[in-house]
Design a protein around this motif. Structure first.
Motif, short mmCIF file in Angstrom:
data_model
loop_
_atom_site.label_atom_id
_atom_site.label_comp_id
_atom_site.label_asym_id
_atom_site.label_seq_id
_atom_site.Cartn_x
_atom_site.Cartn_y
_atom_site.Cartn_z
N SER A 86 0.82 -1.22 0.00
CA SER A 86 0.00 0.00 0.00
C SER A 86 0.85 1.26 0.00
O SER A 86 0.43 2.29 -0.55
CB SER A 86 -0.95 0.00 1.20
OG SER A 86 -0.23 -0.14 2.41
N VAL A 87 2.04 1.24 0.60
CA VAL A 87 2.85 2.45 0.66
C VAL A 87 3.44 2.79 -0.70
O VAL A 87 3.83 3.94 -0.95
CB VAL A 87 3.99 2.34 1.70
CG1 VAL A 87 3.43 2.04 3.08
CG2 VAL A 87 5.02 1.29 1.30
N GLU A 88 3.48 1.82 -1.62
CA GLU A 88 4.06 2.06 -2.93
C GLU A 88 3.26 3.07 -3.75
O GLU A 88 3.78 3.68 -4.69
CB GLU A 88 4.19 0.74 -3.69
CG GLU A 88 5.16 -0.24 -3.03
CD GLU A 88 5.17 -1.61 -3.69
OE1 GLU A 88 4.51 -1.75 -4.75
OE2 GLU A 88 5.81 -2.52 -3.16
N VAL A 89 2.00 3.26 -3.37
CA VAL A 89 1.15 4.22 -4.07
C VAL A 89 1.75 5.63 -3.98
O VAL A 89 1.61 6.44 -4.90
CB VAL A 89 -0.28 4.21 -3.48
CG1 VAL A 89 -1.13 5.32 -4.06
CG2 VAL A 89 -0.93 2.86 -3.74
N ALA A 90 2.43 5.92 -2.88
CA ALA A 90 3.01 7.25 -2.70
C ALA A 90 4.06 7.57 -3.76
O ALA A 90 4.35 8.75 -4.02
CB ALA A 90 3.62 7.38 -1.30
N ALA A 91 4.61 6.55 -4.39
CA ALA A 91 5.58 6.78 -5.47
C ALA A 91 4.94 7.40 -6.70
O ALA A 91 5.65 7.93 -7.57
CB ALA A 91 6.26 5.46 -5.84
N THR A 92 3.61 7.37 -6.78
CA THR A 92 2.89 7.96 -7.92
C THR A 92 2.49 9.40 -7.65
O THR A 92 1.94 10.06 -8.54
CB THR A 92 1.63 7.14 -8.25
OG1 THR A 92 0.68 7.27 -7.19
CG2 THR A 92 1.98 5.67 -8.45
N TRP A 93 2.72 9.89 -6.44
CA TRP A 93 2.34 11.27 -6.13
C TRP A 93 3.17 12.24 -6.98
O TRP A 93 4.33 11.94 -7.32
CB TRP A 93 2.56 11.57 -4.66
CG TRP A 93 1.64 10.83 -3.74
CD1 TRP A 93 0.57 10.07 -4.08
CD2 TRP A 93 1.73 10.77 -2.31
NE1 TRP A 93 -0.03 9.54 -2.96
CE2 TRP A 93 0.66 9.96 -1.86
CE3 TRP A 93 2.59 11.32 -1.37
CZ2 TRP A 93 0.44 9.69 -0.50
CZ3 TRP A 93 2.39 11.06 -0.02
CH2 TRP A 93 1.32 10.26 0.41
N PRO A 94 2.63 13.41 -7.31
CA PRO A 94 3.35 14.36 -8.19
C PRO A 94 4.39 15.18 -7.43
O PRO A 94 4.37 16.42 -7.44
CB PRO A 94 2.21 15.24 -8.71
CG PRO A 94 1.24 15.28 -7.57
CD PRO A 94 1.27 13.89 -6.98
#
Length: 273
Positions: free
Chosen positions: A3-11
């Motif tokens: 779930s924390v990997e989603v933060a890698a898509t933040w701009p």
């Protein structure tokens, strides 16, 4: 944790995330040692130093402080009546929740006088040093001027989950609503009725919209900062999450943070099922 990997898509150019439970850091993303400006997440650190001062007997919650009729308790819970960014009184103490950086500066000055040292020094000696937070410092105002790393804030989150510097009872009091049923503006999210707050810690309660997840318990507490940072603790699952970025809070954060945090919480819960 996936779930924390989603933060890698933040701009954002740089991001660091840490998820903390009683087992320690169970999920991480990004450079855990990189130092970020915290903006208003600073208030959590300042508030914890105040808890230590109360525990030590250096200050008391009901001591007069700030404008006439106000106390330490009013200052730390944004009910002293000060305006957002200047020590201008806009309401009688205890009648409105006016989020105030100025109130935190007055609070820090009061603690500094009581402890006979600069507040930044007291914060270092009372919180950073005993927790091993080696990259953390207060370099500006007590309301928004600290800098830290995900690794350091993970240590702080662990302290919130299992207090060692102050009593469990004091942390419970600080993370419970004080001066309930007061309305006020949650910066970035608008008017909240009520806008519940503890002793320096924002309480999620029934607020909607909110920067934590939609699945979070009413007892969730923490803070977010305009520098694109947040720290939440959901005591019902004994877990916390720190997220630090280098992009100022804005629509991107409102859109990204809630589903991200819901995902982190869901993964934590599923792991225990």
């Amino acid at each position: 944790m996936r779930s924390v990997e989603v933060a890698a898509t933040w701009p954002v150019e740089n991001v660091a995330v840490a998820v903390v439970t009683s087992d320690g850091v169970v999920g991480a993303l990004g450079d855990q040692q990189r130092v970020f400006p915290l903006a208003s997440v600073t208030k959590l650190l300042t508030s914890y130093a105040v808890l230590v001062a109360v525990e030590e007997g250096a200050v008391e919650w009901d001591q007069p402080a700030g404008p006439e009729g106000a106390t330490v308790r009013h200052l730390i819970s944004h009910t002293a009546g000060y305006a957002f960014d200047k020590a201008e009184v806009q309401a009688a103490p205890g009648t409105r929740r006016i989020y105030s950086n100025a109130g935190f500066d007055v609070l820090a000055s009061f603690v500094s006088d009581a402890c006979e040292m600069p507040f930044a020094t007291y914060l270092h000696e009372a919180v950073f040093e005993p927790l091993g937070m080696k990259s953390s410092a207060l370099v500006g105002s007590a309301g928004a001027g600290a800098e830290s790393s995900a690794a350091d804030l993970a240590l702080f989150a662990a302290e919130l989950l299992s207090p060692q510097l102050v009593s469990v009872e004091l942390v419970a009091a600080a993370t419970s609503v004080v001066f309930p049923d007061l309305n006020g503006v949650l910066p970035g999210y608008g008017m909240q009725k009520p806008n519940d707050w503890g002793l320096g810690f924002e309480i999620r309660a029934t607020k909607s919209p909110h920067w934590t997840g939609n699945s979070f318990s009413a007892s969730t507490f923490g803070h977010f900062g305009q520098s694109g940072t947040f720290l939440w603790v959901d005591p019902t699952i004994s877990a916390a999450c720190v997220a630090l970025t280098d992009l100022r809070f804005g629509p991107w954060a409102i859109e990204a943070w809630t589903p991200f945090s819901d995902g982190v919480r869901a993964e934590l819960v599923s792991r225990r099922a």
